[in-house]
Design a protein around this motif. Structure first.
Motif, short mmCIF file in Angstrom:
data_model
loop_
_atom_site.label_atom_id
_atom_site.label_comp_id
_atom_site.label_asym_id
_atom_site.label_seq_id
_atom_site.Cartn_x
_atom_site.Cartn_y
_atom_site.Cartn_z
N ARG A 36 85.70 81.13 6.57
CA ARG A 36 86.36 82.41 6.29
C ARG A 36 87.22 82.30 5.03
NH1 ARG A 36 87.17 87.09 8.95
NH2 ARG A 36 86.23 86.30 10.86
N VAL A 37 87.03 83.26 4.12
CA VAL A 37 87.80 83.32 2.88
C VAL A 37 88.26 84.76 2.68
CG1 VAL A 37 87.78 82.97 0.39
CG2 VAL A 37 86.47 81.43 1.86
N ASP A 38 89.55 84.96 2.55
CA ASP A 38 90.12 86.30 2.34
C ASP A 38 89.67 87.28 3.41
OD1 ASP A 38 91.46 85.43 0.05
OD2 ASP A 38 89.74 85.90 -1.24
N GLY A 39 89.63 86.81 4.65
CA GLY A 39 89.32 87.69 5.77
C GLY A 39 87.86 87.98 5.99
N PRO A 193 79.16 75.49 11.37
CA PRO A 193 79.89 74.60 10.46
C PRO A 193 81.24 75.19 10.09
CG PRO A 193 77.65 75.06 9.67
CD PRO A 193 77.92 76.02 10.77
N GLY A 194 82.20 74.32 9.82
CA GLY A 194 83.43 74.75 9.18
C GLY A 194 83.22 74.77 7.68
N GLU A 195 84.30 74.94 6.92
CA GLU A 195 84.13 74.97 5.46
C GLU A 195 83.48 73.69 4.95
OE1 GLU A 195 86.52 75.24 1.21
OE2 GLU A 195 87.68 75.35 3.08
N ARG A 196 83.92 72.54 5.48
CA ARG A 196 83.34 71.28 5.02
C ARG A 196 81.84 71.24 5.31
NH1 ARG A 196 85.53 66.36 3.89
NH2 ARG A 196 87.58 67.01 4.68
N GLY A 197 81.44 71.75 6.48
CA GLY A 197 80.02 71.75 6.82
C GLY A 197 79.21 72.70 5.94
N HIS A 198 79.73 73.90 5.71
CA HIS A 198 79.04 74.84 4.83
C HIS A 198 78.90 74.26 3.42
CE1 HIS A 198 78.37 78.46 7.25
NE2 HIS A 198 79.51 78.21 7.85
N ARG A 199 79.95 73.60 2.96
CA ARG A 199 79.87 72.99 1.63
C ARG A 199 78.84 71.86 1.60
NH1 ARG A 199 83.19 74.16 -2.31
NH2 ARG A 199 84.92 75.59 -1.93
N GLN A 226 90.02 75.61 1.05
CA GLN A 226 90.86 76.51 1.81
C GLN A 226 91.73 75.70 2.78
OE1 GLN A 226 90.78 79.91 1.27
NE2 GLN A 226 89.37 79.37 -0.39
N PRO A 227 92.92 76.18 3.10
CA PRO A 227 93.73 75.47 4.11
C PRO A 227 92.98 75.40 5.43
CG PRO A 227 95.01 77.19 3.00
CD PRO A 227 93.58 77.39 2.60
N PRO A 228 92.99 74.27 6.10
CA PRO A 228 92.29 74.17 7.40
C PRO A 228 92.92 75.12 8.41
CG PRO A 228 93.70 72.26 7.07
CD PRO A 228 93.70 73.01 5.77
N PRO A 229 92.13 75.66 9.33
CA PRO A 229 92.70 76.57 10.33
C PRO A 229 93.73 75.84 11.18
CG PRO A 229 90.45 75.93 10.91
CD PRO A 229 90.69 75.45 9.53
N THR A 230 94.81 76.53 11.48
CA THR A 230 95.83 75.94 12.33
C THR A 230 95.37 75.93 13.79
OG1 THR A 230 96.92 78.06 12.76
CG2 THR A 230 97.59 76.84 10.78
N ARG A 231 96.07 75.22 14.62
CA ARG A 231 95.73 75.21 16.04
C ARG A 231 95.84 76.62 16.61
NH1 ARG A 231 94.96 71.99 20.27
NH2 ARG A 231 95.77 72.57 22.31
N ALA A 232 96.84 77.38 16.15
CA ALA A 232 96.99 78.76 16.61
C ALA A 232 95.79 79.61 16.19
CB ALA A 232 98.28 79.35 16.06
#
Length: 302
Positions: A36-39, A193-199, A226-232
């Motif tokens: 996710r980037v910019d929503g 995938p997360g961002e690392r996986g998509h990349r 991008q900043p990694p998603p927080t636990r929240a």
């Protein structure tokens, strides 16, 4: 387009080459879920598109992928839209959702994928395809639930692998342990995938395309920006979108999966589990024969 892996000829527009057209077809993995980037979802397709063209050639990118799409949806809805776009390069990556449906039909999947890949290839499009991870293994389901899904995904991957040969695609083995065992590549839901996986997917496809002379830009960066998603953030996603996904699958797949698990346990108790494997292999063979393909049984695991 391409002939045996030769570079795409550059269509001239004015004083420079026309933009290379890149289309993405598929389900949530190709839609970009997990990055996710910019929503909004970005995903490996957009990351790859930004690095396909050379210094003098731009790229026109269209993402036709839709979360939840089946192979039939790709053939009947996304395929015609992509053909109208007239892409130079197109990815067709789909199949996991088919395995998670009560209506799973490997013959129907083979016909759908052969249709969309055949139509795009006939139009001169260079195709990208991928074998996909087994969802039961990714979700760490107990064996009686995981084995039926594993058989289905192996069959899907065998079809995709066979079609990649027929249509001379640029093929990526996302089911290999180098991908599935690296948890840093995957998001909280374990299926996307997360961002690392998509990349990583974008970078590997770029490498394969560059080997064929079809990617002219610098490779995509592999490290997340991008900043990694927080636990929240993760808990919120699981409580909202993640819960919705589970509920939808429970209404659709769970009743049948319970039946399949019961069948699995009965055969395990009798020592006749090999019959279920043979049944899946026979269905796969019939599906491949229906689209005039012949794949050895050993290919069932690819």
């Amino acid at each position: 387009m391409t002939d045996g892996g030769l570079p795409l000829p550059r269509r001239s527009v004015g004083d420079g080459p026309a933009p290379l057209r890149f289309a993405v077809l598929g389900d949530s993995l190709s839609e970009g879920v997990g990055d996710r980037v910019d929503g909004a979802w970005r995903g490996w397709g957009a990351l790859l598109a930004a690095h396909l063209g050379g210094p003098e050639q731009g790229v026109e990118f269209r993402n036709f992928a839709v979360s939840g799409a089946l192979s039939r949806d790709v053939a009947e809805e996304q395929g015609p839209a992509a053909l109208a776009f007239r892409p130079d390069v197109a990815s067709v990556v789909v199949g996991v959702n088919d395995t998670l449906r009560m209506t799973f039909d490997i013959a129907q999947l083979a016909r759908s994928l052969d249709r969309v890949c055949g139509e795009l290839a006939a139009a001169g499009t260079v195709l990208l395809t991928a074998c996909l991870p087994d969802p039961g293994r990714m979700l760490a389901l107990p064996p009686p639930l995981a084995r039926p899904l594993a058989r289905r995904q192996r069959a899907v991957n065998a079809v995709v692998h066979a079609l990649s040969g027929r249509h001379r695609t640029v093929h990526l083995h996302l089911a290999d342990p180098v991908w599935t065992d690296d948890r840093t590549l995957w998001s909280a839901d374990r299926l996307h995938p997360g961002e690392r996986g998509h990349r990583a997917i974008a970078a590997r496809f770029h490498e394969l395309l560059a080997d064929r002379g079809l990617a002219h830009g610098a490779p995509p960066a592999r490290e997340p920006q991008q900043p990694p998603p927080t636990r929240a953030d993760t808990l919120l996603w699981l409580a909202t979108s993640g819960t919705g996904w589970v509920v939808r699958r429970c209404h659709d797949l769970l009743p049948q999966l319970v039946v399949l698990a019961g069948d699995e346990l009965r055969h395990w108790a009798r020592g006749t589990g090999a019959r279920l494997d043979r049944r899946a292999e026979q269905a796969l063979s019939a599906a491949l024969a229906a689209v005039s393909l012949d794949v050895p049984r050993a290919r069932m695991g690819e």
